[in-house]
Write a protein that holds these residues in place. Structure first.
Motif, PDB file in Angstrom:
ATOM      1  N   LYS A  59       3.427   1.761  -1.242  1.00 44.79           N
ATOM      2  CA  LYS A  59       3.370   0.545  -0.426  1.00 44.79           C
ATOM      3  C   LYS A  59       1.942   0.166  -0.030  1.00 44.79           C
ATOM      4  CE  LYS A  59       6.639  -1.206  -0.088  1.00 44.79           C
ATOM      5  NZ  LYS A  59       7.311  -1.969  -1.173  1.00 44.79           N
ATOM      6  N   LEU A  60       0.979   0.918  -0.544  1.00 42.93           N
ATOM      7  CA  LEU A  60      -0.426   0.569  -0.291  1.00 42.93           C
ATOM      8  C   LEU A  60      -0.896  -0.397  -1.374  1.00 42.93           C
ATOM      9  CD1 LEU A  60      -3.030   1.173   1.402  1.00 42.93           C
ATOM     10  CD2 LEU A  60      -3.617   2.834  -0.378  1.00 42.93           C
ATOM     11  N   CYS A  70      -1.241  -2.327   4.043  1.00 45.23           N
ATOM     12  CA  CYS A  70       0.083  -1.720   3.953  1.00 45.23           C
ATOM     13  C   CYS A  70       1.073  -2.865   3.802  1.00 45.23           C
ATOM     14  CB  CYS A  70       0.379  -0.929   5.223  1.00 45.23           C
ATOM     15  SG  CYS A  70       2.083  -0.336   5.291  1.00 45.23           S
ATOM     16  N   CYS A  80       2.776   7.159  10.066  1.00 46.94           N
ATOM     17  CA  CYS A  80       1.722   6.178   9.799  1.00 46.94           C
ATOM     18  C   CYS A  80       1.206   5.569  11.101  1.00 46.94           C
ATOM     19  CB  CYS A  80       2.252   5.077   8.889  1.00 46.94           C
ATOM     20  SG  CYS A  80       2.918   5.701   7.330  1.00 46.94           S
TER      21      CYS A  80
HETATM   22  S1  SF4 Z   1       0.550   2.967   6.333  1.00 43.67           S
HETATM   23 FE1  SF4 Z   1       2.157   4.370   5.626  1.00 43.67          FE
HETATM   24  S2  SF4 Z   1       3.655   3.053   4.587  1.00 43.67           S
HETATM   25 FE2  SF4 Z   1       1.784   1.894   4.759  1.00 43.67          FE
HETATM   26  S3  SF4 Z   1       0.682   2.224   2.837  1.00 43.67           S
HETATM   27 FE3  SF4 Z   1      -0.044   3.785   4.295  1.00 43.67          FE
HETATM   28  S4  SF4 Z   1       1.258   5.575   3.970  1.00 43.67           S
HETATM   29 FE4  SF4 Z   1       2.258   3.813   3.023  1.00 43.67          FE
END
Ligand code: SF4
Ligand code: SF4
Length: 124
Positions: A59-60, A70, A80
């Motif tokens: 999801k990045l 994100c 997160c």
């Molecule tokens: S904040 Fe969490 S959900 Fe979003 S990209 Fe990073 S690891 Fe993934």
């Protein structure tokens, strides 16, 4: 207004296994979409892409160290949400340093303290 250092980093989303209690998934009443995670143990899930040798959360979006985001920011897990950039709240986070170092980025520095400058000059 200052910009978060995270928008030009993203290293921690491509360094750790981002795991959390399955109860945070939507099917259990939480926010995290079920199809974004994989099962780690009967009670633990991890963001897809973060359990592999060269982890990167699926999801990045964007280029690490350049411009990232994100794509499920409002739905992200407590793992997160609770991970602070080093010095963001005045506290050092060595895990942030470790993630950045893995991607060739220097550790963040504490914000400089701006000394009080008197604006009123008293005249005799
Ligand atoms: S904040 Fe969490 S959900 Fe979003 S990209 Fe990073 S690891 Fe993934
Ligand atoms: S490694 Fe630190 S600066 Fe980089 S995205 Fe994560 S919390 Fe933000």
């Amino acid at each position: 207004m200052s910009t978060s250092p995270c928008t030009s980093c993203g290293a921690c989303c491509a360094f750790f296994r981002v795991s959390f209690f399955w109860g945070e998934c939507q099917s259990s009443g939480g926010t995290v979409p079920d199809d974004t995670v994989e099962l780690v143990t009967p009670s633990l899930v991890a963001m897809r892409g973060t359990s592999q040798p060269n982890p990167r959360c699926t999801k990045l979006a964007g280029e690490i160290g350049e411009d990232v985001r994100c794509t499920m920011y409002e739905q992200r897990s407590s793992s997160c949400r609770d991970f602070d950039a080093s010095w963001e709240n005045g506290e050092h986070n060595p895990r942030c340093d470790d993630a950045r170092a893995k991607h060739g980025l220097p550790p963040l520095s504490p914000q400089p303290v701006i000394n009080h400058i008197p604006v009123l000059q008293l005249r005799s």
